[in-house]
Motif scaffolding. Structure first.
Motif, PDB file in Angstrom:
ATOM      1  N   VAL A  70      -7.254 -45.101 -14.927  1.00  0.00           N
ATOM      2  CA  VAL A  70      -8.100 -43.902 -14.946  1.00  0.00           C
ATOM      3  C   VAL A  70      -7.926 -43.165 -16.270  1.00  0.00           C
ATOM      4  CG1 VAL A  70      -8.459 -41.613 -13.927  1.00  0.00           C
ATOM      5  CG2 VAL A  70      -8.178 -43.623 -12.456  1.00  0.00           C
ATOM      6  N   SER A  71      -9.037 -42.794 -16.904  1.00  0.00           N
ATOM      7  CA  SER A  71      -9.015 -42.053 -18.171  1.00  0.00           C
ATOM      8  C   SER A  71     -10.045 -40.935 -18.130  1.00  0.00           C
ATOM      9  CB  SER A  71      -9.319 -42.975 -19.359  1.00  0.00           C
ATOM     10  OG  SER A  71      -8.381 -44.016 -19.479  1.00  0.00           O
ATOM     11  N   PHE A  72      -9.635 -39.718 -18.446  1.00  0.00           N
ATOM     12  CA  PHE A  72     -10.567 -38.613 -18.652  1.00  0.00           C
ATOM     13  C   PHE A  72      -9.811 -37.437 -19.252  1.00  0.00           C
ATOM     14  CE2 PHE A  72      -8.985 -38.000 -14.342  1.00  0.00           C
ATOM     15  CZ  PHE A  72      -8.812 -36.629 -14.215  1.00  0.00           C
ATOM     16  N   ASP A  73     -10.566 -36.444 -19.734  1.00  0.00           N
ATOM     17  CA  ASP A  73     -10.004 -35.225 -20.311  1.00  0.00           C
ATOM     18  C   ASP A  73     -10.315 -34.028 -19.426  1.00  0.00           C
ATOM     19  OD1 ASP A  73      -9.265 -36.796 -22.438  1.00  0.00           O
ATOM     20  OD2 ASP A  73     -10.770 -35.990 -23.827  1.00  0.00           O
ATOM     21  N   GLY A  80       0.195 -46.135 -18.366  1.00  0.00           N
ATOM     22  CA  GLY A  80      -0.728 -45.142 -18.893  1.00  0.00           C
ATOM     23  C   GLY A  80      -0.031 -43.975 -19.567  1.00  0.00           C
ATOM     24  N   ARG A  81      -0.841 -43.033 -20.037  1.00  0.00           N
ATOM     25  CA  ARG A  81      -0.324 -41.908 -20.805  1.00  0.00           C
ATOM     26  C   ARG A  81      -0.958 -40.605 -20.318  1.00  0.00           C
ATOM     27  NH1 ARG A  81      -2.204 -43.315 -25.219  1.00  0.00           N
ATOM     28  NH2 ARG A  81      -3.659 -41.668 -25.827  1.00  0.00           N
ATOM     29  N   ASN A 107      -5.746 -44.426 -19.238  1.00  0.00           N
ATOM     30  CA  ASN A 107      -5.376 -45.678 -18.564  1.00  0.00           C
ATOM     31  C   ASN A 107      -4.270 -45.472 -17.527  1.00  0.00           C
ATOM     32  OD1 ASN A 107      -5.679 -46.513 -21.845  1.00  0.00           O
ATOM     33  ND2 ASN A 107      -7.110 -47.417 -20.397  1.00  0.00           N
ATOM     34  N   LEU A 108      -4.349 -44.354 -16.812  1.00  0.00           N
ATOM     35  CA  LEU A 108      -3.283 -44.009 -15.867  1.00  0.00           C
ATOM     36  C   LEU A 108      -3.351 -44.904 -14.629  1.00  0.00           C
ATOM     37  CD1 LEU A 108      -0.945 -42.005 -15.612  1.00  0.00           C
ATOM     38  CD2 LEU A 108      -2.464 -40.518 -14.292  1.00  0.00           C
ATOM     39  N   THR A 109      -2.225 -45.480 -14.288  1.00  0.00           N
ATOM     40  CA  THR A 109      -2.125 -46.400 -13.150  1.00  0.00           C
ATOM     41  C   THR A 109      -0.901 -46.049 -12.328  1.00  0.00           C
ATOM     42  OG1 THR A 109      -3.222 -48.225 -14.316  1.00  0.00           O
ATOM     43  CG2 THR A 109      -1.772 -48.828 -12.497  1.00  0.00           C
TER      44      THR A 109
END
Length: 320
Positions: free
Chosen positions: A28-31, A64-65, A10-12
């Motif tokens: 934005v979320s992904f690995d 986000g994290r 959940n990066l913003t």
């Protein structure tokens, strides 16, 4: 993804300007799996560079994290981030402006080593010589200034500088876009070799999907700050599930100009991040737009565990 070195959730990132709020990166979320190369692709203004720099905390996130090797680096203070920077480095887009013209190559590469107190001056010189050899230059190049080198050689110097502290993760920000095609291929092959020999994990930012297809294990597609699609490179190339990704794929030049092609040209320009469209941000340029597209931001549509499309009409349009 299993064994992810980097997890983004959940990066913003938003910037406040006199004209209003710039929505540079939104939720934005992904690995990024350990030892892999993830490509981040999209048009200029899509937020790719901001995302890369926010991951490194060169730009502070709004929300986000970011979890790096099990550590939530968004919670780290200046001291904790200083230690983490040994493991996270960046290769900049412009090899000219990123190298101080007043310093010799050896001093440029040694900056990080001196900052972290790595060894004696003799140890550092030996280390720099080995790094230059590793990236395809000569050890005696350390005593020359950046202006004495070609663009491709300067980028190799930038790569050597990024490797100096033995990082685990590198963001390569448009690192071949300023080079001609033959030199691009050499630098891309160097990055592949370094990934193998050093078990490096990379985020490779580019606007050229053909370059990403050649280099990367997985591809993340961005548009106006949001993720459109992410998945293994072959899946995204052969079975893209988002209209924007399909348009980018169709624009890749083909070796045979006589070959039949299904082009999906993009109409218009990317909207301003000061006023992104409601719902799906791509809807103002999408050839398949429907009323539902304006109502809510689409969540991920799962094709399988590792392939996601952020489009409410994926199944309807493509049967996926």
């Amino acid at each position: 993804m299993t064994d992810a070195l980097l997890q983004i959730r959940n990066l913003t990132k938003r910037f406040q300007t006199p004209s209003g709020t710039v929505h540079a990166v939104e939720d934005v979320s992904f690995d990024i799996p350990r030892g892999s190369i993830t490509g981040l692709v999209g048009e200029s203004g899509s937020g790719k560079t901001t995302l890369g720099r926010t991951i490194l905390r060169l730009v502070e996130p709004t929300a986000g994290r970011i979890t790096f090797d099990g550590t939530d680096i968004t919670r780290l203070g200046a001291g904790g981030m200083r230690d983490m920077r040994r493991r996270m480095q960046i290769i900049f887009q412009d090899p000219v402006s990123s190298l101080n013209p007043r310093l010799k190559v050896g001093d440029l590469i040694a900056e990080g080593l001196r900052a972290f107190g790595n060894g004696t001056a003799r140890d550092r010189r030996d280390r720099i010589a080995a790094l230059l050899e590793e990236v395809g230059l000569n050890a005696d190049h350390m005593d020359r200034y950046p202006h004495a080198f070609s663009g491709g050689q300067r980028q190799r110097i930038g790569i050597a500088r990024a490797l100096a502290l033995e990082p685990d993760f590198i963001v390569a920000d448009e690192s071949v876009s300023a080079l001609d095609v033959s030199i691009q291929a050499q630098v891309l092959n160097l990055l592949l070799d370094l990934r193998k020999t050093r078990n490096l994990t990379m985020l490779f930012i580019a606007h050229d999907l053909s370059v990403v297809n050649y280099l990367c294990d997985q591809v993340a597609v961005m548009y106006l700050g949001r993720l459109m699609e992410i998945g293994p490179t072959d899946r995204v190339r052969k079975g893209s599930a988002h209209p924007y990704t399909r348009a980018l794929n169709s624009a890749i030049p083909q070796p045979d100009p006589r070959a039949a092609r299904n082009r999906t040209p993009l109409q218009g320009d990317i909207p301003s991040p000061l006023a992104p469209p409601s719902g799906c941000v791509f809807r103002t340029r999408c050839p398949h737009v429907a009323q539902i597209c304006a109502k809510a931001v689409p969540g991920p549509h799962l094709m399988d565990r590792n392939h996601q499309s952020y489009c409410k009409r994926t199944e309807e349009l493509y049967g996926l």
